[in-house]
Design an enzyme around this catalytic site. Sequence first.
Site, PDB file in Angstrom:
ATOM      1  CD  GLU A  81      -1.140  -2.278   2.297  1.00 21.61           C
ATOM      2  OE1 GLU A  81      -1.872  -2.889   3.081  1.00 21.61           O
ATOM      3  OE2 GLU A  81       0.086  -2.515   2.192  1.00 21.61           O
ATOM      4  CB  CYS A 107      -0.442  -3.004   8.988  1.00 26.10           C
ATOM      5  SG  CYS A 107       0.632  -1.701   8.324  1.00 26.10           S
TER       6      CYS A 107
END
Length: 159
Positions: A81, A107
Amino acid sequence: MTERPSLDEYFLEIAFVVGKRATCLRNKVGAVIVRDKRILSTGYNGAPSGMEHCLETGCIRDIEKIPSGTRHEKCRAVHAEQNAIIQAAIHGVSIAGGTLYCTHQPCILCAKMLINSNIKRVVYSIPYPDTDSLEFFRSAGVEVEYIPFELKEGIFGKK
């Protein structure tokens, strides 16, 4: 006749293909940022540019027996990401208002970056032990959708 995948399935399948480039020994994670049915950026997890990858050095997290979902700072890899956000920034592409398709649930560190990048929706297929990120997304008004990984013809590979 093969069933046509939904747009979510289509972009998730692309995220899984992107993840094949990952150099992490623990997880092959791929991310695709999309807006208006167009891919804006992609990323996979691996060491920063110009540095040796875990494929060459070994995994410090495995060596030190660090459980998944903890001690993110001990990992050599930049998350998928994060790399997708960085690539968009390098190439001057705004991802504001976009959707992140990711093989794995982001996360907490990535969730904060995605929220500040003005990502409006996150779609993922594989849960992650760090559930704090889901609460951050909810608090920030980011829509989150879990589409379980299914190994079937045409969607995420072959049976």
